[in-house]
Structure formats: C-alpha cells, structure tokens
Motif scaffolding. Structure first.
Motif, mmCIF file in Angstrom:
data_model
loop_
_atom_site.group_PDB
_atom_site.id
_atom_site.type_symbol
_atom_site.label_atom_id
_atom_site.label_comp_id
_atom_site.label_asym_id
_atom_site.label_seq_id
_atom_site.Cartn_x
_atom_site.Cartn_y
_atom_site.Cartn_z
ATOM 1 N N VAL A 141 29.841 47.893 32.454
ATOM 2 C CA VAL A 141 28.387 47.695 32.318
ATOM 3 C C VAL A 141 28.080 47.142 30.926
ATOM 4 O O VAL A 141 27.341 46.165 30.767
ATOM 5 N N GLY A 142 28.673 47.752 29.923
ATOM 6 C CA GLY A 142 28.421 47.326 28.545
ATOM 7 C C GLY A 142 28.834 45.887 28.295
ATOM 8 O O GLY A 142 28.216 45.177 27.501
ATOM 9 N N SER A 143 29.890 45.438 29.005
ATOM 10 C CA SER A 143 30.425 44.096 28.736
ATOM 11 C C SER A 143 29.520 42.984 29.264
ATOM 12 O O SER A 143 29.589 41.853 28.789
ATOM 13 N N GLY A 144 28.713 43.289 30.275
ATOM 14 C CA GLY A 144 27.871 42.252 30.869
ATOM 15 C C GLY A 144 28.659 41.218 31.661
ATOM 16 O O GLY A 144 28.091 40.265 32.188
ATOM 17 N N LEU A 145 29.986 41.399 31.766
ATOM 18 C CA LEU A 145 30.815 40.383 32.435
ATOM 19 C C LEU A 145 30.624 40.389 33.947
ATOM 20 O O LEU A 145 31.018 39.456 34.636
ATOM 21 N N PHE A 146 30.050 41.492 34.445
ATOM 22 C CA PHE A 146 30.003 41.673 35.902
ATOM 23 C C PHE A 146 28.566 41.643 36.421
ATOM 24 O O PHE A 146 28.309 42.018 37.553
ATOM 25 N N ASP A 147 27.649 41.188 35.563
ATOM 26 C CA ASP A 147 26.226 41.300 35.905
ATOM 27 C C ASP A 147 25.812 40.502 37.134
ATOM 28 O O ASP A 147 24.748 40.741 37.690
ATOM 29 N N GLU A 148 26.659 39.540 37.543
ATOM 30 C CA GLU A 148 26.251 38.801 38.742
ATOM 31 C C GLU A 148 26.559 39.598 40.016
ATOM 32 O O GLU A 148 26.114 39.248 41.089
ATOM 33 N N GLN A 149 27.311 40.698 39.877
ATOM 34 C CA GLN A 149 27.558 41.551 41.043
ATOM 35 C C GLN A 149 26.356 42.477 41.226
ATOM 36 O O GLN A 149 25.889 43.079 40.258
ATOM 37 N N PRO A 150 25.867 42.612 42.461
ATOM 38 C CA PRO A 150 24.605 43.323 42.696
ATOM 39 C C PRO A 150 24.528 44.704 42.056
ATOM 40 O O PRO A 150 23.553 45.030 41.381
ATOM 41 N N GLU A 151 25.601 45.519 42.193
ATOM 42 C CA GLU A 151 25.480 46.896 41.656
ATOM 43 C C GLU A 151 25.373 46.887 40.133
ATOM 44 O O GLU A 151 24.700 47.727 39.545
ATOM 45 N N PHE A 152 26.023 45.913 39.487
ATOM 46 C CA PHE A 152 25.938 45.818 38.027
ATOM 47 C C PHE A 152 24.584 45.263 37.604
ATOM 48 O O PHE A 152 24.008 45.702 36.612
ATOM 49 N N ALA A 153 24.079 44.313 38.377
ATOM 50 C CA ALA A 153 22.759 43.745 38.067
ATOM 51 C C ALA A 153 21.701 44.847 38.121
ATOM 52 O O ALA A 153 20.809 44.913 37.265
ATOM 53 N N ASP A 154 21.830 45.745 39.103
ATOM 54 C CA ASP A 154 20.861 46.845 39.230
ATOM 55 C C ASP A 154 20.906 47.752 38.006
ATOM 56 O O ASP A 154 19.876 48.160 37.476
ATOM 57 N N ILE A 155 22.127 48.064 37.563
ATOM 58 C CA ILE A 155 22.257 48.947 36.390
ATOM 59 C C ILE A 155 21.710 48.241 35.154
ATOM 60 O O ILE A 155 20.987 48.830 34.353
ATOM 61 N N ALA A 156 22.043 46.953 35.010
ATOM 62 C CA ALA A 156 21.604 46.207 33.823
ATOM 63 C C ALA A 156 20.075 46.156 33.749
ATOM 64 O O ALA A 156 19.495 46.179 32.666
ATOM 65 N N ARG A 157 19.431 46.085 34.907
ATOM 66 C CA ARG A 157 17.953 46.033 34.918
ATOM 67 C C ARG A 157 17.345 47.376 34.546
ATOM 68 O O ARG A 157 16.222 47.451 34.067
ATOM 69 N N ASN A 158 18.087 48.444 34.810
ATOM 70 C CA ASN A 158 17.599 49.777 34.491
ATOM 71 C C ASN A 158 18.140 50.156 33.103
ATOM 72 O O ASN A 158 19.202 50.743 32.971
ATOM 73 N N ARG A 159 17.369 49.795 32.084
ATOM 74 C CA ARG A 159 17.886 49.927 30.728
ATOM 75 C C ARG A 159 18.261 51.359 30.363
ATOM 76 O O ARG A 159 19.230 51.609 29.658
ATOM 77 N N GLU A 160 17.501 52.297 30.868
ATOM 78 C CA GLU A 160 17.795 53.699 30.533
ATOM 79 C C GLU A 160 19.171 54.086 31.080
ATOM 80 O O GLU A 160 19.978 54.722 30.395
ATOM 81 N N LEU A 161 19.422 53.672 32.312
ATOM 82 C CA LEU A 161 20.711 53.969 32.938
ATOM 83 C C LEU A 161 21.839 53.253 32.192
ATOM 84 O O LEU A 161 22.882 53.845 31.885
#
Length: 195
Positions: A141-161
């Motif tokens: 999650v921290g790396s941002g390398l996987f943000d195009e994958q839906p589950e990672f995109a969801d986490i990235a959008r939820n800043r608190e998470l």
C-alpha cells in the motif's frame, strides 16, 4: 571512520543527482536492504549492489567504490541484526504519506523494499504465501506500485486506512523476518539425507 560517518557519506552518494535515474536513493536503498535482510535466501552481494544502482555509478576511484559498497553491506548487516533482535526497526523516514503520497519518503522506502522482494519473489511466497501476502500488504500500500488494482485503489482513497497500514510497517517487518527466518520452519534442511 565511524559507522555513522560512513552512513552520512553513503547517503550523500545515493542522494546525489548524478546517479542513474533508476538507482535507489538512500531511503529507498534502506527499504531494499531491509527486504534483502528478510529474504530467507541470500542474494549474492554483486547482484544486489548492481541492481541497486541500475547501472554502475561513476566513482571517483576504486577507494570510493569500495567504501560505498562496504557501507551498503554493513548497513544490510546492521538492519539484519536489528530485525533478528526482535526490535521494531526504526525506518530512516516518517511513517507518513503526507499530503502528496508520491512525494513522501515512506513511499520511496516501500518502493525500495518491493524492489528487494522482486529480486527473489518466488522465495518470499514459497512457504507461507497467505501470511507473507498479509504482512506485505502495508508495504505494498505504501509503495503505490499496485494502485491500479481495485483493492489497492480502495485503500489508497481511504487515507485513514492507508495511514493506519503504513503505521504497521515496523511490526510487519519483524513478523516477516521471523516468518521467513525462524529456524523451526526449516528443520528438514538441517537433517542429513540418507539415500
């Protein structure tokens, strides 16, 4: 020269503009070395040093080359000792994605860590795929390398998470180290084989 002075010199070298753009800077290199320290199969020094720099840096001379490479090896050993001591590893940056995650130091550290994982990806996942995946999640999650994958995109959008996950990285590292290096996991390798 003290280890602290060597590290300062290493940091200046890795953070200099003249290195190849694919080379890891100091914070990313720390993440990378941390991954190499956790991996249960040692990666040959020459291989990981060359991969860290992407292409050979322009050293002033052999003395500088030797000094930088030796410090990298010592830093890796230092990280391994800290992890083996079961203390949470102190990262060289804040555990904070900040206002612009792409600019944050922790993102660089996590990217470096993942680069280290990619060197021996199969080894990481061969014995405890689910646990390893779960423990790597905060770093992924921290790396941002996987943000195009839906589950990672969801986490990235939820800043608190996302921030909560990044906070868990030091604990995850300790757990990964134990999981991949605990001697009781590998008794079969130590017994002499009788054919």
């Amino acid at each position: 020269m003290s280890f602290a002075e060597q590290l300062t010199r290493l940091q200046a070298f890795l953070d200099a503009d003249e290195l190849h753009e694919e080379a890891l800077d100091y914070i990313a290199a720390h993440g990378y070395l941390t991954a190499l320290s956790i991996c249960s199969e040692p990666v040959p020094e020459r291989e990981w040093i060359d991969a860290l720099f992407s292409e050979p840096p322009h050293y002033r001379d052999d003395i500088e080359r030797e000094s930088i490479e030796t410090t990298l090896v010592q830093l890796k050993a230092h990280i391994t000792r800290l992890l083996a001591a079961d203390d949470d590893l102190e990262l060289p940056c804040d555990l904070d994605l900040g206002d612009d995650p792409d600019d944050s130091d922790i993102r660089g550290w996590c990217i470096g860590f993942m680069e280290g994982v990619f060197l021996r990806e199969a080894i990481w996942f061969e014995n405890a795929e689910d646990e390893v995946s779960e423990l790597l999640l905060p770093i992924m999650v921290g790396s941002g390398l996987f943000d195009e994958q839906p589950e990672f995109a969801d986490i990235a959008r939820n800043r608190e998470l996302a921030d909560d996950m990044v906070d868990q990285i030091p604990e995850a590292l300790t757990a990964l180290f134990l999981l991949l290096n605990a001697p009781e996991e590998k008794p079969a390798l130590l017994k002499p084989r009788h054919h």
